[in-house]
Scaffold this active site. Structure first.
Site, short mmCIF file in Angstrom:
data_model
loop_
_atom_site.label_atom_id
_atom_site.label_comp_id
_atom_site.label_asym_id
_atom_site.label_seq_id
_atom_site.Cartn_x
_atom_site.Cartn_y
_atom_site.Cartn_z
CB CYS A 58 -0.93 7.15 1.75
SG CYS A 58 -2.09 6.31 2.82
CD GLU B 87 -1.93 2.15 1.80
OE1 GLU B 87 -1.46 3.08 1.09
OE2 GLU B 87 -2.21 2.26 2.99
#
Lengths: 677, 677
Positions: free
Chosen positions: A294, A255
């Protein structure tokens, strides 16, 4: 405070000592003891102590333990908040990390209990009949993998990141080896220490690795292990292609941060609510966690004709925000997380500024307390860097578009994003943009005035929805409710006779032999019912009078029941009984009238009317215990109970099945449980 | 025959020419034209021509095209059989490859139409309410990825391997680039040529690459592409760690051969049926495809006390089998597939013989027509090679065990297998072994006398069950019904108002605004119904007389409906109407009595009784079109029809929902379709 590793059931107090300093005042918050473990034995401890301890519990028991642990931590949250400010987080930033993390763990626990079997493994979907006579069937089950889950967390969400990875592995029955980021590991440590103290996590099910570089750890991973990595794409890819990871086909979930975009629809003008909502969201995503998320909006894609108004509105809104001490409640944005992060941000920002125009912010303001910055890229389809380079801080780049197709193309140039969003009042535009962008996104949010008030926001992953994106974003998938748990399990297709499959799975598989009960099943308590227990009812002949009475009572005068002429031309060829009558009459056959352990029948699933019932047919029902699930007694409940699913088969005088379905009942337990309230 | 590549919509007739020879007589079967394509443009053609053509169809249309294509190929199967013998395959071997492949394609088509949306994308699961007032919800959808699926097939199943990879990609809406194994590519080519000729596959949706080494192909893959590889673990890992694959997070599915085990239960004695069934299966798996199957039984694990009897029985059975010309119907086992394969087999067998005892077969019999061989490893827990080295031919190794735990440990030493099997008459043993082995297997089969007759066999992957295994077997997952299609899609979590989510997904999302219909929905044909269309019925007051009449008619005299005293102490506090009465009365409210387009209501799902209905309450129903699905008219059907799912909400006078569920109906279409029979 000493940040120690917790390995093989012990706190590691020996090792090189260094200071972990507050980003606010540069004073030591804690000292770090760098363990030098023997990684082989750490991995074996997880596999040989933690794994077996977890696997002997049911999925629901593991999920309950996560729930109770999260509730235990929630009591202590204020101590985490005070540590969190030393990572640069404001109260709002900390809420996302701390309470956001605990809510995520609670959500995953609840989703697992709702959607997965109350067994050590999950029985997935129905059985598949693989043969004509039904003697050979298939059934998928998902079992805990016998390895460990190495969880490598990013610096920006030390609590959320730890919990959203730990909870699914634990619930799946897989032990965790947690590797926090050094930057914020004192906060992760404080929470981890309380997790151990809570007593809910059995020995070996969690270990904590407070070292910067995990030495030769990867060499000790095997084919049942999983790595879950959140962080920079470069580090992630290095680990993913590590020879040992490739050699043993270690599962890898990556991720990475991505160049997430937010679009303003061509229908939205500055006078509309959607315009203000959009500006608010962009500014919020720039400043929360000082842009170190993120999922933050890195690219702001607006109609060319609204560019000037967008710039004006952003300037007005950003004018209010000066970075300051995160411990001060008036501060809207804190510092970057560390000098390293600040240096990296300055460098990345400088590279972006080479290809863009600076619209807001002081490009000279390097350092921790850098202000928000807005760049403008006039021709986004011609500039690669703005879609590839991420400045991990409070910076976003504006990109004007001419047509909706161009807007979609700009968004997709991110090469795969965790999340995208669109602000529009027009659902046709919503459909075009969402379908144009879906393949390159893990999550896509569409906001208008009707849902903005309750929206959870562009940047927030949700426990019940998947998190992760293709390509640039890593190609991984986390969260998404029960899906997150299944990532830690091995799906295996069992094949054999239905009776054997029932014996293996612990759940009744259609076609299996059953045990006819001497007592009525509805007189038995939760503990006394076992999958495969059955009762066969007395019979009932359905007559023309039943059809007339049922139609009269319910008002259902459908021609297939009442019009001889039309029924003759229908699929049925003549008048048939109501399907709902068959269902109701079957309940009349199997219900036991006296008060007993059955509290109520609250649901019915997978009903199929397989064959018509004609006047003169004689029906009979069979009730079979299919599966069970413990339910936690709440304070408002009078008595403890569980859920039991019964398969019902209604047959006619030729033993042909006319209807089959599953009913869900609440049934009293004889005894309480330590999990009850 | 010239084996040509099919690239960018054209057959490539230019290139180096070489002969493809029969393994039977070494005479040329075909000549191979080695294309030297520009891979960048081949990939772009798939993405820019094939992808868009596929994405404009619904999943069901794509699945129908696979079905019709498979039926078209089935007509031509005899021409494939005659080519297949030149690969060394007997008639039985060829059946598995050719008809097995076509049945798999048909099965996947049917599973996709049964389980996936009749839309270009799949709407996965129900909507998730993310807010208190219900204005903000989430919905997962799966959309076709915008890349290509590079399918690298193994030599042993040129037809099955091609179809089991092509069908899921095509149905998902992703174009395929098929790379057959050079060894058997003439057979793959013959089938591929007919696939193109069938006319069912739109331009760009399939390309065929008849070259040995795909040059710099991998450098041209991007983040939306997928590689599906079946073959040796070594080659697979090389491709998986290719810099371009790592850099772009290209999805990679690896399916490698593995050291599959078959176990004989400790309960089985030579006198039992299970013993003979076991011996038959072991010999069959050794000899089918001359043992060149990634699912073949490589390790035969038997109770030590049955070792001698097992050896005797295997010898008796193998004595019948001599390798010969596969085109001769009397031949039970053909040659190995090529001189290369034969050399590799001899070398691998020789290495295994260094650590085992040879029990059956001539170790000197090198070459294509090698006979079956049985080795014996006396101490399988002490010898690594027998669990790691695979001799890809008619060879298996016997391994005795003392205890059941040891048997499980031996099986798991394979380090991850595609399939395992157990032969036992004892379901307790079945449960222990299956749960002990599940984590290291993709499929696990348990056979006893009751299911042996209908078993599909240890070696046969099934379209509806997953195929693939952890670790040594590659860690991938293929087949498994609709799962195989989802592997080619991007799962994305949409968030927004229910009305927006309905507009995007093409399916009614709970909480969305609806369009109240002027005509009764049951008077509308399939084509005239759209998701979100609704009708609200008239009302009905439920009275005490209804309860009495319904109980009398159905025989359901549950105390909550009929016993004032017991009902007072129940959850309900007083007598309530039967849930099945509410359901039946709702049908009475919404059914239209005249003959019309509605043929029947054949199912009901997800029923929840949310609140009790008391005498005096007034109920009302709302019917909303949720989703639709085309159904193919069969010859036996009078009229064409489709399936329509309606959401039903039953409310009381306070607008509280008392029950909600979904009904499934068959509704006439106004017009036929080219897909009808």
């Amino acid at each position: 405070m000493e940040v120690q590793s917790y390995l093989k059931g012990e706190w590691v107090s020996e090792g090189d000592k260094s200071n972990l300093c507050s980003v606010i005042n540069n004073k030591p918050v804690a000292s770090l003891i760098a363990a030098e473990p023997d990684y082989h034995s750490v991995c074996e401890y997880a596999r040989n102590v933690g794994g077996p301890a977890l696997r002997q519990m049911s999925i629901h028991e593991r999920a309950f333990r996560i729930k109770f642990m999260a509730q235990f931590l929630l009591e202590k949250k204020e101590s985490y908040y005070s540590l969190s400010s030393h990572t640069g987080a404001t109260r709002r930033d900390s809420w996302i990390d701390i309470e956001g993390g605990l809510i995520t763990a609670l959500g995953l626990s609840s989703q697992a209990r709702k959607n997965l079997s109350d067994l050590p493994w999950h029985v997935e979907g129905g059985a598949v009949t693989l043969s004509r006579k039904g003697t050979f069937s298939g059934q998928h089950i998902c079992v805990p993998r016998h390895g460990l889950a190495l969880q490598i967390n990013a610096f920006n969400f030390p609590v959320w990141g730890m919990l959203e990875k730990l909870a699914p592995a634990f619930i799946a029955g897989v032990p965790s080896l947690i590797k926090p980021s050094p930057t914020s590991c004192f906060l992760a440590f404080a929470v981890f220490r309380d997790m151990v103290e809570s007593g809910y996590l059995p020995e070996g099910s969690v270990q904590f690795l407070a070292v910067d570089i995990p030495g030769d750890l990867l060499n000790h991973l095997g084919s049942q292990d999983t790595i879950l990595f959140t962080g920079s794409a470069a580090t992630g890819k290095k680990l993913k292609s590590h020879p040992s990871v490739i050699e043993h086909n270690v599962r890898f979930n990556l991720e990475a941060d991505s160049l997430n975009a937010s679009l303003l629809g061509p229908d939205v003008t500055p006078e509309m609510d959607e315009f203000d909502i959009f500006i608010r969201e962009v500014v919020s995503e720039m400043t929360v966690k000082t842009g170190q998320k993120c999922t933050a909006i890195r690219r702001v894609i607006v109609p060319a004709e609204q560019l000037d108004k967008t710039i004006d509105a952003l300037k007005r809104k950003l004018g209010d925000i000066t970075p300051g001490n995160p411990a001060d409640p008036a501060t809207k944005m804190g510092p970057l997380a560390s000098d390293d992060q600040s240096a990296r941000f300055s460098e990345q920002a400088a590279r972006l500024m080479e290809v863009t125009e600076s619209i807001w912010g002081n490009p000279e303001a390097d350092g921790l307390y850098t202000g928000a910055r807005v760049l403008l890229c006039h021709k986004p389809m011609e500039v690669d860097e703005v879609h590839q380079l991420e400045a991990f801080g409070p910076l976003t780049t504006l990109m004007p578009y001419q047509t909706l197709d161009e807007a979609i193309a700009i968004a997709n140039r991110g090469g795969g994003s965790l999340v995208g969003s669109l602000f529009t009042a027009d659902d046709e535009i919503a459909a075009r943009v969402a379908m144009g962008c879906a393949h390159s996104h893990g999550r896509f949010m569409i906001i208008n005035r009707s849902c903005a008030g309750e929206s959870t926001g562009h940047g927030s992953p949700i426990a019940s929805l998947v998190h992760g994106g293709p390509g640039r974003a890593g190609g991984g998938e986390e969260l998404g409710g029960a899906r997150s748990v299944l990532h830690h399990m091995q799906r295996v297709a069992l094949q054999g006779s239905p009776t054997t499959l029932s014996a293996i799975t612990g759940q009744y598989v259609k076609g299996s032999t059953t045990r006819e009960s001497e007592n009525h099943l509805f007189k038995k308590y939760f503990e006394e019912l076992n999958p495969g227990d059955s009762i066969t009812t007395h019979r009932r002949t359905v007559t023309e009078a039943d059809i007339v009475n049922f139609g009269g009572l319910t008002g259902d005068h459908f021609y297939a029941h009442f019009d001889e002429i039309a029924a003759k031309n229908s699929l049925f060829g003549k008048r048939v009984a109501h399907g709902y009558f068959v269902l109701s009459a079957a309940a009349g056959l199997f219900v036991h009238p006296s008060p007993g352990p059955v509290l109520l029948n609250y649901g019915l699933d997978d009903l199929r009317f397989i064959a018509p019932v004609y006047p003169g047919d004689t029906i009979q029902a069979r009730l079979i215990v299919k599966r069970k699930s413990f339910r936690q007694k709440r304070e408002s409940d009078k008595e403890p109970y569980g859920m039991v699913w019964f398969d019902v088969e209604v047959t006619n005088q030729q033993k042909t099945t006319v209807a089959e379905y599953t009913i869900t009942t609440l049934i009293k337990r004889r005894t309480g449980s330590p999990f009850d309230q």
